[in-house]
Motif scaffolding. Structure first.
Motif, PDB file in Angstrom:
ATOM      1  N   ARG A   7      41.901  38.244  39.053  1.00  0.00           N
ATOM      2  CA  ARG A   7      40.966  37.744  40.128  1.00  0.00           C
ATOM      3  C   ARG A   7      39.663  37.292  39.658  1.00  0.00           C
ATOM      4  O   ARG A   7      39.212  36.127  39.935  1.00  0.00           O
ATOM      5  N   GLY A 123      36.192  36.734  48.196  1.00  0.00           N
ATOM      6  CA  GLY A 123      37.245  37.612  47.783  1.00  0.00           C
ATOM      7  C   GLY A 123      37.133  38.656  48.834  1.00  0.00           C
ATOM      8  O   GLY A 123      36.789  39.615  48.230  1.00  0.00           O
ATOM      9  N   ILE A 152      46.045  35.967  44.291  1.00  0.00           N
ATOM     10  CA  ILE A 152      46.096  36.698  42.812  1.00  0.00           C
ATOM     11  C   ILE A 152      46.572  37.910  43.044  1.00  0.00           C
ATOM     12  O   ILE A 152      46.174  38.946  43.790  1.00  0.00           O
ATOM     13  N   GLU A 154      46.809  41.660  41.562  1.00  0.00           N
ATOM     14  CA  GLU A 154      46.023  42.218  40.888  1.00  0.00           C
ATOM     15  C   GLU A 154      46.315  43.782  41.328  1.00  0.00           C
ATOM     16  O   GLU A 154      46.173  44.287  42.643  1.00  0.00           O
ATOM     17  N   ARG A 159      45.438  39.493  46.438  1.00  0.00           N
ATOM     18  CA  ARG A 159      44.093  39.172  46.888  1.00  0.00           C
ATOM     19  C   ARG A 159      44.120  37.968  47.241  1.00  0.00           C
ATOM     20  O   ARG A 159      44.221  36.842  46.333  1.00  0.00           O
ATOM     21  N   LEU A 161      41.739  34.477  47.721  1.00  0.00           N
ATOM     22  CA  LEU A 161      40.479  34.028  47.780  1.00  0.00           C
ATOM     23  C   LEU A 161      40.270  32.696  48.464  1.00  0.00           C
ATOM     24  O   LEU A 161      40.956  31.848  48.482  1.00  0.00           O
TER      25      LEU A 161
END
Length: 167
Positions: A7, A123, A152, A154, A159, A161
């Protein structure tokens, strides 16, 4: 040292070279530190309201990262993000906090006429959809959200963005 997570690497890869970088709610300052190390950005601003975090980050920077030959200006601002009084240009990164906190920061800076950044990279840890809806409406005359759905993986979590570019 430190290593960029997928990320944070994505965020770093979307900073605009040759323009200032604002690392809000910077915690360990990894985005700002990687920007500084690259030497591609004229100014780096670290912003966090927790004084112990900023003191530790400032010390760490001076001991391990500061290079006399580099012309990058670095500032550490210990205050809530919504209380910044400078005009924000370049890339603004606000990551690792909730969507409501991000909205509060962006809203206050926008209302004060300080948000002049070329790109916003956001984010949120939660409330992604709500944040996106509120910001798309609020920033509609100045910014366009990238329609790509950036997600992303993670630490076992997906997550999201959000990237807004100045019109």
């Amino acid at each position: 040292m430190y290593q960029l997570t997928p990320r944070l690497q994505f965020i770093h890869d979307h900073l605009i070279s040759g323009e200032p970088v604002w690392d809000f709610c910077c915690d360990h300052g990894i985005v700002g530190l990687s920007a500084y190390k690259s030497g591609k950005f004229p100014e780096i601003y670290f912003v966090d309201q927790v004084s112990s975090i900023m003191e530790k980050l400032s010390r760490r920077f001076a001991e391990k990262f500061l290079r006399v030959e580099q012309n990058t200006q670095v500032q550490f601002l210990t205050l809530p993000g919504e209380e910044v009084k400078d005009v924000l240009k370049g890339t603004v990164v606000i990551a690792g906090v909730g969507g409501i906190a991000i909205h509060k920061i962006v809203k206050n800076l926008h209302e004060q006429g300080l948000l002049k950044a070329t790109r916003l990279i956001l984010g949120p840890q939660r409330d992604e959809q709500k944040l996106e809806e509120m910001l798309c409406q609020m920033l509609d005359s100045d910014y366009k959200i990238c329609n790509v759905d950036y997600r992303i993986e993670e630490r076992g979590r997906t997550r999201k963005l959000l990237i807004f570019n100045k019109k």
